[in-house]
Design an enzyme around this catalytic site. Structure first.
Site, PDB file in Angstrom:
ATOM      1  N   GLY A  75       0.820  -1.214   0.000  1.00 63.58           N
ATOM      2  CA  GLY A  75       0.000   0.000   0.000  1.00 63.58           C
ATOM      3  C   GLY A  75       0.851   1.260   0.000  1.00 63.58           C
TER       4      GLY A  75
ATOM      5  N   HIS B  91       4.536   1.989  -7.960  1.00 61.33           N
ATOM      6  CA  HIS B  91       3.497   0.956  -7.964  1.00 61.33           C
ATOM      7  C   HIS B  91       2.636   1.052  -9.223  1.00 61.33           C
ATOM      8  CE1 HIS B  91       4.132   1.495  -3.445  1.00 61.33           C
ATOM      9  NE2 HIS B  91       4.394   0.222  -3.609  1.00 61.33           N
TER      10      HIS B  91
ATOM     11  N   LYS C  56      13.610  -2.147  -7.733  1.00 63.80           N
ATOM     12  CA  LYS C  56      13.970  -1.359  -6.545  1.00 63.80           C
ATOM     13  C   LYS C  56      14.371  -2.261  -5.379  1.00 63.80           C
ATOM     14  CE  LYS C  56      13.521   2.084  -3.372  1.00 63.80           C
ATOM     15  NZ  LYS C  56      13.130   1.401  -2.186  1.00 63.80           N
ATOM     16  N   ASP C  57      13.660  -3.396  -5.237  1.00 60.54           N
ATOM     17  CA  ASP C  57      13.984  -4.371  -4.195  1.00 60.54           C
ATOM     18  C   ASP C  57      14.688  -5.552  -4.874  1.00 60.54           C
ATOM     19  OD1 ASP C  57      12.427  -3.350  -1.617  1.00 60.54           O
ATOM     20  OD2 ASP C  57      11.177  -2.981  -3.365  1.00 60.54           O
TER      21      ASP C  57
ATOM     22  N   VAL D 228      11.388   3.418 -10.569  1.00 63.35           N
ATOM     23  CA  VAL D 228      10.901   4.771 -10.894  1.00 63.35           C
ATOM     24  C   VAL D 228      11.526   5.745  -9.900  1.00 63.35           C
ATOM     25  CG1 VAL D 228       8.868   6.254 -11.097  1.00 63.35           C
ATOM     26  CG2 VAL D 228       8.752   3.859 -11.816  1.00 63.35           C
TER      27      VAL D 228
ATOM     28  N   ARG E  81       8.295   4.998   2.039  1.00 60.89           N
ATOM     29  CA  ARG E  81       8.929   5.580   3.225  1.00 60.89           C
ATOM     30  C   ARG E  81       9.441   7.000   2.980  1.00 60.89           C
ATOM     31  NH1 ARG E  81      10.503  -0.132   3.920  1.00 60.89           N
ATOM     32  NH2 ARG E  81       9.744  -0.857   5.967  1.00 60.89           N
TER      33      ARG E  81
HETATM   34  P1  AMP Z   1       6.177  -2.177  -1.415  1.00 57.58           P
HETATM   35  O1  AMP Z   1       4.788  -1.669  -1.389  1.00 57.58           O
HETATM   36  O2  AMP Z   1       7.209  -1.182  -1.020  1.00 57.58           O
HETATM   37  O3  AMP Z   1       6.325  -3.516  -0.736  1.00 57.58           O
HETATM   38  O4  AMP Z   1       6.506  -2.464  -2.945  1.00 57.58           O
HETATM   39  C1  AMP Z   1       5.638  -3.229  -3.745  1.00 57.58           C
HETATM   40  C2  AMP Z   1       6.301  -3.442  -5.067  1.00 57.58           C
HETATM   41  O5  AMP Z   1       6.580  -2.188  -5.680  1.00 57.58           O
HETATM   42  C3  AMP Z   1       7.654  -4.187  -4.957  1.00 57.58           C
HETATM   43  O6  AMP Z   1       7.757  -5.122  -6.014  1.00 57.58           O
HETATM   44  C4  AMP Z   1       8.650  -3.067  -5.093  1.00 57.58           C
HETATM   45  O7  AMP Z   1       9.900  -3.501  -5.614  1.00 57.58           O
HETATM   46  C5  AMP Z   1       7.942  -2.146  -6.060  1.00 57.58           C
HETATM   47  N1  AMP Z   1       8.466  -0.787  -5.964  1.00 57.58           N
HETATM   48  C6  AMP Z   1       8.628  -0.036  -4.851  1.00 57.58           C
HETATM   49  N2  AMP Z   1       9.183   1.154  -5.153  1.00 57.58           N
HETATM   50  C7  AMP Z   1       9.384   1.162  -6.494  1.00 57.58           C
HETATM   51  C8  AMP Z   1       9.944   2.112  -7.424  1.00 57.58           C
HETATM   52  N3  AMP Z   1      10.415   3.289  -7.027  1.00 57.58           N
HETATM   53  N4  AMP Z   1       9.979   1.763  -8.730  1.00 57.58           N
HETATM   54  C9  AMP Z   1       9.506   0.556  -9.146  1.00 57.58           C
HETATM   55  N5  AMP Z   1       8.973  -0.363  -8.322  1.00 57.58           N
HETATM   56  C10 AMP Z   1       8.916  -0.074  -7.013  1.00 57.58           C
END
Ligand code: AMP
Length: 283
Positions: free
Chosen positions: A31, A37, A149-150, A176, A187
């Site tokens: 979220g 996202h 990113k991860d 991105v 964050r």
């Molecule tokens: P999170 O909500 O942070 O757990 O991220 C959900 C998904 O979005 C994961 O696959 C992340 O790697 C991806 N994600 C988070 N930040 C970015 C970003 N800046 N660019 C591309 N994908 C992202």
């Protein structure tokens, strides 16, 4: 068509069956959705007829002193994003619905889960893989999209699907960034203006390393480290957890004579916020 919200596993089962024929793509998230996202959802739509987004702040992947309780939760805004992006189903279960009170079995990320990010967050990747495998079993997608990113998470999910014969294709989406280079992250909203100025050193360090790709691993690491050391003297300071140049598939550090692909990955604290970033380089 309007997005269907499934607040528990039973509702997800019904919503999933109601999708009918066609390929399904899953985009797992915690979220607080941002442009990163959105880009994952858009990529998912290129690979499938229906997109399911999960919104779940997974308690299993947070350590006891991490930010689980203060992780941003912005469900109404997330729902609008999903509607705008043509998502079919948003799966937003509670922790009580996801995890049985007497649960025992978890996925182990193995040795790869204990290096780099895993060395600073013990158990983190076990928690990630456990929830991702559960989401795969509940949604039964044809394809799932994860962000570069991860990078270590992406590598481990690929490892899990290979090692455990999970019938889901994994698609990676590029990171991105803000115009100034800062990688988008849920964050980032914790960062003050001064924090944000210091945080820019992460992407600047990666770019400085990338610019020295021809110099080999030592040159790359030296260039990146110089930027991070300078930022350690900023106010607030950048507090480095790690900087590594690793094999993108295994996350083992590359040797001094390595040539070819490698991922330059960094993690640091700025103020009260912990940030990660990476770039894939060709040496
Ligand atoms: P999170 O909500 O942070 O757990 O991220 C959900 C998904 O979005 C994961 O696959 C992340 O790697 C991806 N994600 C988070 N930040 C970015 C970003 N800046 N660019 C591309 N994908 C992202």
């Amino acid at each position: 068509m309007d997005v269907t919200v499934a607040a528990d596993r039973a509702a997800l089962g019904k919503a999933r069956d109601a999708l009918g024929a066609g390929r399904i793509a899953l985009v797992p998230t915690m979220g607080a959705l941002h442009e990163g996202h959105r880009s994952l959802v858009r990529l998912a739509r290129e690979h499938a007829d229906h997109v399911v987004v999960s919104v779940f702040v997974n308690p299993l992947q947070f350590g006891p002193h991490e930010d689980f309780s203060r992780y941003p939760r912005t469900f109404d805004a997330d729902l609008l994003v999903c509607e705008e992006e043509g998502v079919s189903v948003v799966f937003a279960p509670s922790a009580e619905d996801m995890y049985l009170p007497d649960r025992q079995v978890e996925v182990s990320a193995g040795g790869m889960g204990g290096t780099a990010e895993g060395a600073f967050r013990p158990g983190h990747f076990d928690g990630v893989l456990t929830v991702v495998l559960k989401l795969f079993n509940l949604v039964r997608p044809d394809v799932a999209v994860f962000g570069q990113k991860d990078a270590q998470q992406l590598a481990l999910i690929r490892r899990m699907t290979a090692d455990l014969d999970v019938p889901v294709s994994i698609v990676a989406a590029p990171t991105v960034r803000e115009p100034d280079g800062l990688a988008l992250s849920s964050r980032n909203r914790y960062l003050s203006e001064a924090d944000r100025r210091t945080a820019l050193a992460l992407s600047r360090a990666l770019s400085a390393g990338a610019a020295r790709a021809q110099a080999g691993p030592a040159g790359v690491l030296d260039a990146a480290r110089a930027v991070l050391e300078e930022a350690a003297r900023f106010a607030p300071p950048l507090l480095l957890d790690y900087l590594i140049l690793a094999d993108p598939a295994t996350f083992a550090p590359v040797g001094g004579d390595h040539r070819g692909e490698a991922v330059l990955a960094v993690a640091a604290k700025v103020g009260a916020t912990r940030l990660i970033d990476n770039m894939v380089l060709t040496l």
